[in-house]
Design a protein around this motif. Structure first.
Motif, PDB file in Angstrom:
ATOM      1  N   LEU A  16     -27.416 -37.689  34.602  1.00 11.57           N
ATOM      2  CA  LEU A  16     -26.853 -38.501  35.665  1.00 11.57           C
ATOM      3  C   LEU A  16     -27.866 -39.535  36.116  1.00 11.57           C
ATOM      4  O   LEU A  16     -28.972 -39.222  36.462  1.00 11.57           O
ATOM      5  CB  LEU A  16     -26.510 -37.567  36.841  1.00 11.57           C
ATOM      6  CG  LEU A  16     -25.816 -38.211  37.997  1.00 11.57           C
ATOM      7  CD1 LEU A  16     -24.413 -38.557  37.623  1.00 11.57           C
ATOM      8  CD2 LEU A  16     -25.802 -37.267  39.175  1.00 11.57           C
ATOM      9  N   GLU A  24     -18.649 -40.247  32.870  1.00 14.12           N
ATOM     10  CA  GLU A  24     -18.140 -38.904  33.091  1.00 14.12           C
ATOM     11  C   GLU A  24     -17.607 -38.324  31.808  1.00 14.12           C
ATOM     12  O   GLU A  24     -16.785 -38.933  31.127  1.00 14.12           O
ATOM     13  CB  GLU A  24     -17.034 -38.966  34.141  1.00 14.12           C
ATOM     14  CG  GLU A  24     -16.732 -37.616  34.706  1.00 14.12           C
ATOM     15  CD  GLU A  24     -15.440 -37.581  35.451  1.00 14.12           C
ATOM     16  OE1 GLU A  24     -14.931 -38.669  35.766  1.00 14.12           O
ATOM     17  OE2 GLU A  24     -14.934 -36.497  35.681  1.00 14.12           O
ATOM     18  N   LEU A 167     -28.066 -29.696  34.241  1.00 16.07           N
ATOM     19  CA  LEU A 167     -28.025 -28.465  35.016  1.00 16.07           C
ATOM     20  C   LEU A 167     -28.721 -27.306  34.301  1.00 16.07           C
ATOM     21  O   LEU A 167     -28.893 -26.237  34.881  1.00 16.07           O
ATOM     22  CB  LEU A 167     -26.572 -28.059  35.292  1.00 16.07           C
ATOM     23  CG  LEU A 167     -25.769 -28.993  36.181  1.00 16.07           C
ATOM     24  CD1 LEU A 167     -24.368 -28.455  36.363  1.00 16.07           C
ATOM     25  CD2 LEU A 167     -26.422 -29.150  37.536  1.00 16.07           C
TER      26      LEU A 167
ATOM     27  N   ILE B 195     -30.568 -28.435  40.728  1.00 18.66           N
ATOM     28  CA  ILE B 195     -29.290 -27.915  40.210  1.00 18.66           C
ATOM     29  C   ILE B 195     -28.194 -28.205  41.218  1.00 18.66           C
ATOM     30  O   ILE B 195     -27.084 -28.632  40.859  1.00 18.66           O
ATOM     31  CB  ILE B 195     -29.383 -26.400  39.936  1.00 18.66           C
ATOM     32  CG1 ILE B 195     -30.331 -26.124  38.782  1.00 18.66           C
ATOM     33  CG2 ILE B 195     -28.014 -25.808  39.636  1.00 18.66           C
ATOM     34  CD1 ILE B 195     -30.575 -24.659  38.511  1.00 18.66           C
ATOM     35  N   ASN B 198     -27.472 -32.100  41.235  1.00 19.52           N
ATOM     36  CA  ASN B 198     -26.783 -32.556  40.021  1.00 19.52           C
ATOM     37  C   ASN B 198     -25.388 -31.967  39.929  1.00 19.52           C
ATOM     38  O   ASN B 198     -24.433 -32.645  39.553  1.00 19.52           O
ATOM     39  CB  ASN B 198     -27.598 -32.185  38.778  1.00 19.52           C
ATOM     40  CG  ASN B 198     -28.858 -33.000  38.667  1.00 19.52           C
ATOM     41  OD1 ASN B 198     -28.870 -34.164  39.034  1.00 19.52           O
ATOM     42  ND2 ASN B 198     -29.931 -32.398  38.196  1.00 19.52           N
ATOM     43  N   GLY B 199     -25.271 -30.671  40.249  1.00 24.87           N
ATOM     44  CA  GLY B 199     -23.952 -30.038  40.203  1.00 24.87           C
ATOM     45  C   GLY B 199     -22.975 -30.720  41.137  1.00 24.87           C
ATOM     46  O   GLY B 199     -21.817 -30.981  40.781  1.00 24.87           O
ATOM     47  N   SER B 201     -23.215 -33.793  42.287  1.00 28.22           N
ATOM     48  CA  SER B 201     -22.990 -35.178  41.854  1.00 28.22           C
ATOM     49  C   SER B 201     -21.852 -35.252  40.856  1.00 28.22           C
ATOM     50  O   SER B 201     -21.063 -36.191  40.864  1.00 28.22           O
ATOM     51  CB  SER B 201     -24.254 -35.756  41.220  1.00 28.22           C
ATOM     52  OG  SER B 201     -25.321 -35.688  42.119  1.00 28.22           O
ATOM     53  N   HIS B 202     -21.769 -34.239  39.980  1.00 37.94           N
ATOM     54  CA  HIS B 202     -20.691 -34.253  38.989  1.00 37.94           C
ATOM     55  C   HIS B 202     -19.326 -34.021  39.614  1.00 37.94           C
ATOM     56  O   HIS B 202     -18.310 -34.426  39.059  1.00 37.94           O
ATOM     57  CB  HIS B 202     -20.938 -33.187  37.920  1.00 37.94           C
ATOM     58  CG  HIS B 202     -21.939 -33.618  36.895  1.00 37.94           C
ATOM     59  ND1 HIS B 202     -21.642 -34.551  35.934  1.00 37.94           N
ATOM     60  CD2 HIS B 202     -23.219 -33.264  36.700  1.00 37.94           C
ATOM     61  CE1 HIS B 202     -22.718 -34.743  35.195  1.00 37.94           C
ATOM     62  NE2 HIS B 202     -23.683 -33.978  35.626  1.00 37.94           N
ATOM     63  N   HIS B 205     -16.627 -37.730  44.339  1.00 35.75           N
ATOM     64  CA  HIS B 205     -15.901 -38.973  44.102  1.00 35.75           C
ATOM     65  C   HIS B 205     -16.722 -40.164  44.536  1.00 35.75           C
ATOM     66  O   HIS B 205     -16.542 -41.269  44.038  1.00 35.75           O
ATOM     67  CB  HIS B 205     -14.586 -38.969  44.886  1.00 35.75           C
ATOM     68  CG  HIS B 205     -13.643 -37.911  44.448  1.00 35.75           C
ATOM     69  ND1 HIS B 205     -13.550 -36.686  45.051  1.00 35.75           N
ATOM     70  CD2 HIS B 205     -12.749 -37.896  43.435  1.00 35.75           C
ATOM     71  CE1 HIS B 205     -12.645 -35.958  44.425  1.00 35.75           C
ATOM     72  NE2 HIS B 205     -12.141 -36.658  43.450  1.00 35.75           N
ATOM     73  N   ILE B 207     -20.822 -41.206  45.904  1.00 37.87           N
ATOM     74  CA  ILE B 207     -22.192 -40.772  46.187  1.00 37.87           C
ATOM     75  C   ILE B 207     -22.900 -41.883  46.931  1.00 37.87           C
ATOM     76  O   ILE B 207     -22.931 -43.024  46.478  1.00 37.87           O
ATOM     77  CB  ILE B 207     -22.955 -40.460  44.875  1.00 37.87           C
ATOM     78  CG1 ILE B 207     -22.210 -39.408  44.062  1.00 37.87           C
ATOM     79  CG2 ILE B 207     -24.359 -39.980  45.183  1.00 37.87           C
ATOM     80  CD1 ILE B 207     -22.853 -39.105  42.727  1.00 37.87           C
ATOM     81  N   LEU B 228     -22.268 -45.172  44.711  1.00 38.60           N
ATOM     82  CA  LEU B 228     -21.694 -44.969  43.384  1.00 38.60           C
ATOM     83  C   LEU B 228     -20.310 -44.366  43.523  1.00 38.60           C
ATOM     84  O   LEU B 228     -20.143 -43.304  44.118  1.00 38.60           O
ATOM     85  CB  LEU B 228     -22.603 -44.033  42.572  1.00 38.60           C
ATOM     86  CG  LEU B 228     -22.126 -43.676  41.166  1.00 38.60           C
ATOM     87  CD1 LEU B 228     -22.090 -44.898  40.284  1.00 38.60           C
ATOM     88  CD2 LEU B 228     -23.048 -42.637  40.544  1.00 38.60           C
ATOM     89  N   ARG B 230     -17.192 -42.634  41.709  1.00 42.86           N
ATOM     90  CA  ARG B 230     -16.936 -41.865  40.497  1.00 42.86           C
ATOM     91  C   ARG B 230     -15.515 -41.329  40.515  1.00 42.86           C
ATOM     92  O   ARG B 230     -14.878 -41.309  41.541  1.00 42.86           O
ATOM     93  CB  ARG B 230     -17.858 -40.647  40.418  1.00 42.86           C
ATOM     94  CG  ARG B 230     -19.319 -40.942  40.364  1.00 42.86           C
ATOM     95  CD  ARG B 230     -20.102 -39.659  40.199  1.00 42.86           C
ATOM     96  NE  ARG B 230     -19.939 -39.098  38.883  1.00 42.86           N
ATOM     97  CZ  ARG B 230     -19.271 -37.977  38.600  1.00 42.86           C
ATOM     98  NH1 ARG B 230     -18.707 -37.301  39.556  1.00 42.86           N
ATOM     99  NH2 ARG B 230     -19.176 -37.539  37.374  1.00 42.86           N
ATOM    100  N   ARG B 231     -15.089 -40.828  39.366  1.00 44.82           N
ATOM    101  CA  ARG B 231     -13.844 -40.073  39.285  1.00 44.82           C
ATOM    102  C   ARG B 231     -12.668 -40.751  39.985  1.00 44.82           C
ATOM    103  O   ARG B 231     -12.140 -40.230  40.963  1.00 44.82           O
ATOM    104  CB  ARG B 231     -14.029 -38.686  39.896  1.00 44.82           C
ATOM    105  CG  ARG B 231     -15.001 -37.834  39.106  1.00 44.82           C
ATOM    106  CD  ARG B 231     -15.130 -36.453  39.710  1.00 44.82           C
ATOM    107  NE  ARG B 231     -13.868 -35.760  39.694  1.00 44.82           N
ATOM    108  CZ  ARG B 231     -13.640 -34.637  40.380  1.00 44.82           C
ATOM    109  NH1 ARG B 231     -14.583 -34.118  41.103  1.00 44.82           N
ATOM    110  NH2 ARG B 231     -12.475 -34.051  40.317  1.00 44.82           N
TER     111      ARG B 231
END
Lengths: 286, 266
Positions: A16, A24, A167, B195, B198-199, B201-202, B205, B207, B228, B230-231
């Motif tokens: 990321l 994505e 991760l 973790i 990053n978790g 962030s994924h 929608h 950031i 940012l 996203r999605r």
């Protein structure tokens, strides 16, 4: 009877980064699912990260009819106390998918493999994935055809997994890579999740400059002149700076050239002055 | 709320989007001004807000809120705001009967706990009540902040699970929004925090990342904000757009400007 080896592919999401446009991985997963569904395969999706409604969005009815979604998103840890939908856990669900009745080729999609690895022991996940890909070796399922004269065909299973690389440590990513066949290809995903594979890297950069950060030249539309003409530049370059003490300058200052207008000081001494005609700097060696 | 930030995010209180997870993170600076922005924004948008405030006291948020035009006291009285004051209620964990589950029950457990009691608290706070007179626009969960939970002994996976359930309930089921602040440890090599960041962030929608300037402290430019998106919910919508602005925090507002275009240097 033909025996085809199953394939296990893991798609690793690049790390990321907020510097560039973040990519994505779910789009690629959905594009590959669409490809499998259009080939006539049944697609089983173990959904842990997004809701079924969101996952099915963007697929047409043909793809959606071949897609079976196992919803581990709503209540994966049984906190809602509404009764466990999957009492045997995600790995049990995967094993149950293998035991399914219909013999045709199938695709299993894991959304996401990262979720499974964070919640379950790595060894159990890897063993289950290995077993999925090599079904003739899994005990209790699909007995080897020649042993009992059984004519049941070997099920072809294609396993897709979405992995968020940052991760997990590099060791785990390496272990998963060893389970898979790695393939690098350039592709683009169209809005309807069709996959367009390309020969090589794109010739032109696909990056469209963002209008907000486009470079604006601040020297345009100024009320003063920032540029130099040729003559001005030459005059500037030939100028001797005041504190640059070269020997020529020293001579010019100390011994005025003949013919150069010298300046005179006219002084009328008053009664209290003591004029000494000696030069006080005579003893300096210049 | 800060009107300039609303312009950058292209949102207004009347037109609030639903079903979104917004991640706020800060690196080498204090990103709490973003928390105050979203708190006042959603209160002004007439949403029901559940605020899990683990870092500061109620009066702190109230004072800042009053500068931004909202009264937390009044919002709490009329039932619009459910406020969990972590600093005060964490002491109650030890002084109340064990049968009643407390939202911060994990503080009492010797082994690695989970946040199920906190999730149940959020669910109770935001679920629609039948006989409620006022109708709120959509439920919103605001958490300040999640990194504190890691410091209190929870694992990153436990915090990710909590946000997972909040997404499933608040975003998906109740069509509301979740906003959470996480600190970025940067060079400190905090694996659990990485973790978590990053978790999340994924899953997010949107950031918003507040960073200190690379060149150090400056009186006129307090930091840089990266946004940012996203999605996108529609596959045809523009994907993954990002913007960067610098900002200066003033007494009652925050001004944003393009990089290098601070009024102080022009």
């Amino acid at each position: 009877m033909k025996v085809e080896t199953s394939r296990f592919s893991v798609f690793i999401l690049p790390s990321l980064s907020l510097d560039s446009v973040e990519w994505e991985g779910r789009g690629l997963l959905k594009a590959l699912i669409k490809k499998s569904a259009l080939r006539g395969e049944q697609v089983h999706v173990l959904g842990c990260e997004v809701s079924e409604e969101e996952f099915r969005e963007g697929f047409d009815s043909c793809v959606n009819s071949r897609l079976i979604y196992y919803d581990l998103f709503r209540d994966p840890l049984s906190w809602s106390k509404t009764g466990e939908a999957f009492p045997e856990g995600p790995l049990g669900v995967l094993r149950a998918i293998c035991r399914r009745a219909d013999p045709g080729p199938a695709t299993i999609a894991l959304d996401s493999l990262s979720w499974l690895l964070l919640h379950l022991p790595c060894t159990a996940v890897c063993q289950t994935l290995h077993a999925l890909s090599h079904q003739n070796s899994y005990p209790g399922l699909n007995p080897v055809p020649h042993m009992l004269g059984d004519s049941s065909p070997v099920k072809q299973v294609h396993v897709l997994g979405l992995l968020h690389e940052e991760l997990h440590g590099p060791g785990l990513v390496g272990v998963l890579s060893s389970l898979t066949q790695t393939e690098t290809s350039w592709f683009s995903i169209l809005p309807d999740f069709s996959l367009d594979l390309q020969e090589g890297p794109p010739l032109e950069s696909q990056h469209h400059p963002d209008p907000h950060t486009s470079l604006v030249d601040p020297t345009t539309h100024l009320t003063f002149n920032l540029h130099l003409s040729k003559e001005e530049r030459e005059a500037k370059d030939s100028l001797i700076l005041p504190f640059q003490f070269s020997s020529e300058k020293q001579q010019v200052l100390l011994r005025p050239a003949p013919g150069q207008a010298t300046s005179h000081i006219f002084y009328e001494p008053d009664a209290y002055d003591d004029l000494d005609q000696e030069d006080p700097d005579d003893d300096l060696d210049i | 709320m800060f009107p300039e930030l609303n312009n950058l995010l292209n949102t207004t209180p009347p037109g609030v989007e639903q079903g979104k997870l917004t991640l706020l993170c800060d690196a080498k600076t204090d990103g709490s001004f973003l928390v105050h922005h979203f708190l006042s924004f959603y209160l002004k948008a007439n949403c029901k807000v559940c605020f899990v405030a683990l870092v500061q006291s109620f009066s702190h948020y109230n004072i800042v809120g009053q500068k931004l035009g909202v009264s937390l006291t009044m919002a709490r009285e009329r039932g619009q705001l459910v406020f969990l004051e972590g600093l005060k209620s964490s002491v109650d964990v030890f002084f109340q009967a064990q049968e009643e589950p407390h939202p911060l029950q994990f503080l009492r457990e010797a082994s690695a706990g989970n946040l199920e009691p906190l999730y149940q608290f959020v669910r109770e706070a935001l679920k629609p009540v039948d006989n409620e007179e006022a109708t709120w626009k959509c439920p919103v969960l605001l958490v300040d902040d999640l990194s504190v939970l890691l410091s209190l002994g929870l694992g990153a996976v436990a915090v990710l699970d909590f946000i997972h359930y909040c997404r499933a309930t608040v975003c998906q089921e109740l069509k509301g929004n979740v906003v959470a602040l996480v600190h970025d440890s940067g060079d400190a090599e905090d694996e659990e925090n990485d973790i978590l960041l990053n978790g999340l962030s994924h899953q997010s929608h949107l950031i918003l990342r507040a960073e200190g300037l690379a060149t150090g402290f400056c009186k006129d430019v307090h930091g840089q904000l990266r946004i940012l998106w996203r999605r996108p919910l529609k596959p045809t919508a523009q994907r993954d757009r990002s913007l960067t602005y610098q900002y200066k925090i003033q007494d009652k507002s925050v001004s944003f400007f393009a990089k290098g275009m601070s009024p102080a240097v022009l």
